[in-house]
Design a protein around this motif. Structure first.
Motif, PDB file in Angstrom:
ATOM      1  N   LEU A  12      -0.037  84.103  22.699  1.00  0.00           N
ATOM      2  CA  LEU A  12       0.985  85.140  22.619  1.00  0.00           C
ATOM      3  C   LEU A  12       1.966  85.034  23.784  1.00  0.00           C
ATOM      4  O   LEU A  12       3.161  85.300  23.626  1.00  0.00           O
ATOM      5  CB  LEU A  12       0.316  86.516  22.605  1.00  0.00           C
ATOM      6  N   ALA A  13       1.474  84.610  24.949  1.00  0.00           N
ATOM      7  CA  ALA A  13       2.369  84.397  26.094  1.00  0.00           C
ATOM      8  C   ALA A  13       3.373  83.299  25.795  1.00  0.00           C
ATOM      9  O   ALA A  13       4.538  83.373  26.209  1.00  0.00           O
ATOM     10  CB  ALA A  13       1.545  84.039  27.334  1.00  0.00           C
ATOM     11  N   ILE A  14       2.944  82.289  25.065  1.00  0.00           N
ATOM     12  CA  ILE A  14       3.833  81.183  24.697  1.00  0.00           C
ATOM     13  C   ILE A  14       4.838  81.633  23.644  1.00  0.00           C
ATOM     14  O   ILE A  14       6.035  81.359  23.746  1.00  0.00           O
ATOM     15  CB  ILE A  14       3.011  79.994  24.163  1.00  0.00           C
ATOM     16  N   LYS A  15       4.349  82.346  22.643  1.00  0.00           N
ATOM     17  CA  LYS A  15       5.198  82.776  21.524  1.00  0.00           C
ATOM     18  C   LYS A  15       6.107  83.956  21.889  1.00  0.00           C
ATOM     19  O   LYS A  15       7.127  84.172  21.227  1.00  0.00           O
ATOM     20  CB  LYS A  15       4.320  83.160  20.335  1.00  0.00           C
ATOM     21  N   LYS A  16       5.691  84.734  22.886  1.00  0.00           N
ATOM     22  CA  LYS A  16       6.442  85.916  23.357  1.00  0.00           C
ATOM     23  C   LYS A  16       6.303  87.100  22.405  1.00  0.00           C
ATOM     24  O   LYS A  16       5.898  88.182  22.806  1.00  0.00           O
ATOM     25  CB  LYS A  16       7.927  85.610  23.582  1.00  0.00           C
ATOM     26  N   TYR A  17       6.679  86.926  21.135  1.00  0.00           N
ATOM     27  CA  TYR A  17       6.679  88.012  20.154  1.00  0.00           C
ATOM     28  C   TYR A  17       6.398  87.371  18.806  1.00  0.00           C
ATOM     29  O   TYR A  17       7.253  86.677  18.254  1.00  0.00           O
ATOM     30  CB  TYR A  17       8.037  88.712  20.166  1.00  0.00           C
ATOM     31  N   ALA A  18       5.175  87.568  18.294  1.00  0.00           N
ATOM     32  CA  ALA A  18       4.786  86.772  17.132  1.00  0.00           C
ATOM     33  C   ALA A  18       3.699  87.442  16.315  1.00  0.00           C
ATOM     34  O   ALA A  18       3.007  88.357  16.776  1.00  0.00           O
ATOM     35  CB  ALA A  18       4.294  85.397  17.605  1.00  0.00           C
ATOM     36  N   THR A  19       3.537  86.964  15.079  1.00  0.00           N
ATOM     37  CA  THR A  19       2.456  87.411  14.212  1.00  0.00           C
ATOM     38  C   THR A  19       1.150  86.747  14.639  1.00  0.00           C
ATOM     39  O   THR A  19       1.138  85.748  15.358  1.00  0.00           O
ATOM     40  CB  THR A  19       2.743  87.041  12.753  1.00  0.00           C
ATOM     41  N   ALA A  20       0.053  87.305  14.134  1.00  0.00           N
ATOM     42  CA  ALA A  20      -1.253  86.708  14.398  1.00  0.00           C
ATOM     43  C   ALA A  20      -1.317  85.293  13.836  1.00  0.00           C
ATOM     44  O   ALA A  20      -1.884  84.386  14.460  1.00  0.00           O
ATOM     45  CB  ALA A  20      -2.354  87.580  13.801  1.00  0.00           C
ATOM     46  N   ASP A  21      -0.720  85.073  12.653  1.00  0.00           N
ATOM     47  CA  ASP A  21      -0.733  83.745  12.038  1.00  0.00           C
ATOM     48  C   ASP A  21      -0.006  82.726  12.915  1.00  0.00           C
ATOM     49  O   ASP A  21      -0.448  81.575  13.034  1.00  0.00           O
ATOM     50  CB  ASP A  21      -0.075  83.789  10.661  1.00  0.00           C
ATOM     51  N   ALA A  22       1.113  83.129  13.516  1.00  0.00           N
ATOM     52  CA  ALA A  22       1.882  82.208  14.362  1.00  0.00           C
ATOM     53  C   ALA A  22       1.088  81.828  15.605  1.00  0.00           C
ATOM     54  O   ALA A  22       1.082  80.669  16.024  1.00  0.00           O
ATOM     55  CB  ALA A  22       3.212  82.843  14.745  1.00  0.00           C
ATOM     56  N   VAL A  23       0.413  82.803  16.196  1.00  0.00           N
ATOM     57  CA  VAL A  23      -0.420  82.524  17.373  1.00  0.00           C
ATOM     58  C   VAL A  23      -1.568  81.610  16.985  1.00  0.00           C
ATOM     59  O   VAL A  23      -1.876  80.636  17.700  1.00  0.00           O
ATOM     60  CB  VAL A  23      -0.958  83.839  17.983  1.00  0.00           C
ATOM     61  N   ALA A  24      -2.200  81.893  15.857  1.00  0.00           N
ATOM     62  CA  ALA A  24      -3.319  81.063  15.396  1.00  0.00           C
ATOM     63  C   ALA A  24      -2.865  79.626  15.160  1.00  0.00           C
ATOM     64  O   ALA A  24      -3.568  78.677  15.510  1.00  0.00           O
ATOM     65  CB  ALA A  24      -3.901  81.647  14.112  1.00  0.00           C
ATOM     66  N   GLY A  25      -1.672  79.476  14.584  1.00  0.00           N
ATOM     67  CA  GLY A  25      -1.174  78.148  14.260  1.00  0.00           C
ATOM     68  C   GLY A  25      -0.935  77.274  15.468  1.00  0.00           C
ATOM     69  O   GLY A  25      -1.188  76.067  15.434  1.00  0.00           O
ATOM     70  N   ILE A  26      -0.449  77.861  16.547  1.00  0.00           N
ATOM     71  CA  ILE A  26      -0.135  77.064  17.730  1.00  0.00           C
ATOM     72  C   ILE A  26      -1.372  76.833  18.608  1.00  0.00           C
ATOM     73  O   ILE A  26      -1.427  75.883  19.401  1.00  0.00           O
ATOM     74  CB  ILE A  26       1.006  77.722  18.556  1.00  0.00           C
ATOM     75  N   MET A  27      -2.402  77.699  18.442  1.00  0.00           N
ATOM     76  CA  MET A  27      -3.617  77.561  19.241  1.00  0.00           C
ATOM     77  C   MET A  27      -4.745  76.860  18.484  1.00  0.00           C
ATOM     78  O   MET A  27      -5.779  76.544  19.064  1.00  0.00           O
ATOM     79  CB  MET A  27      -4.108  78.943  19.688  1.00  0.00           C
ATOM     80  N   GLY A  28      -4.554  76.662  17.172  1.00  0.00           N
ATOM     81  CA  GLY A  28      -5.604  76.035  16.384  1.00  0.00           C
ATOM     82  C   GLY A  28      -6.800  76.938  16.168  1.00  0.00           C
ATOM     83  O   GLY A  28      -7.951  76.476  16.146  1.00  0.00           O
TER      84      GLY A  28
END
Length: 201
Positions: A12-28
């Motif tokens: 979430l720190a990387i994405k700044k403002y994002a959905t749970a799916d977006a965070v999951a996608g970038i963190m695997g």
């Protein structure tokens, strides 16, 4: 901080403002698990939620920044990783120039917004991006060797480049999708957080 919670908050720190799916996608990570962690963090006042998107509170951001030294101690002490990072920064400088050339064109000595009407010009920039990616891929592989989850960026960057080369120009730098530039920016942010570095504008 539990390691699973750390990864979610880090994403979430990387994405700044994002959905749970977006965070999951970038963190695997599993999207349902990420959503659960974010809901709990929201209930505890560590995360803010609005319209299905999440962001860190200032207090949580500060706490996370101080926690990186523990979670990322091995990376910070690794000379090979530090060397790869310095090589990444050199490629990053080249990419910034390339993206400027993608977004603007020089007309009579003045830089104006690229309307992408000149397909030959755009093709040359995408060719340059392909050359840059060949340089970067070795560095990305080295990152993934030390921290396997970083392979996600390597895979996503390759996909974005392929789509741009196939004619979908938005995959070069569109901020609304996981374009090449968006992913590169997020990888850079990921590295900066873990290594305790500051972005040079």
């Amino acid at each position: 901080m539990k390691s699973e919670q750390y990864l979610v908050l880090h994403g979430l720190a990387i994405k700044k403002y994002a959905t749970a799916d977006a965070v999951a996608g970038i963190m695997g990570l599993d999207p349902e698990h990420v959503a659960s962690v974010l809901r709990e963090a929201t209930a505890r006042g560590r995360v803010l939620e609005a319209n299905g998107k999440y962001s860190l509170t200032p207090t949580t951001r500060i706490a996370l920044a101080s926690d990186y030294s523990r979670h990322c101690a091995d990376l910070r002490e690794s000379q090979p990783f530090a060397k790869a990072y310095e090589e990444f920064e050199r490629v990053n400088s080249t990419l910034k120039v390339l993206i400027t050339h993608w977004q603007t064109v020089d007309i009579a000595g003045s830089a104006i917004t690229n309307d992408h009407a000149d397909t030959a010009y755009d093709s040359r920039i995408i060719d340059r991006l392909g050359d840059l990616h060949e340089r970067a891929d070795r560095i990305l592989a080295e990152f993934a060797r030390h921290l396997p989850r970083l392979q996600i960026y390597r895979d996503k960057l390759s996909t974005a480049l392929e789509r741009a080369e196939d004619g979908a120009l938005e995959w070069v730098s569109d901020a609304k999708i996981e374009s090449y530039h968006t992913l590169w920016f997020e990888l850079h942010e990921d590295l900066l957080c873990m290594l305790g570095r500051t972005r040079v504008e």
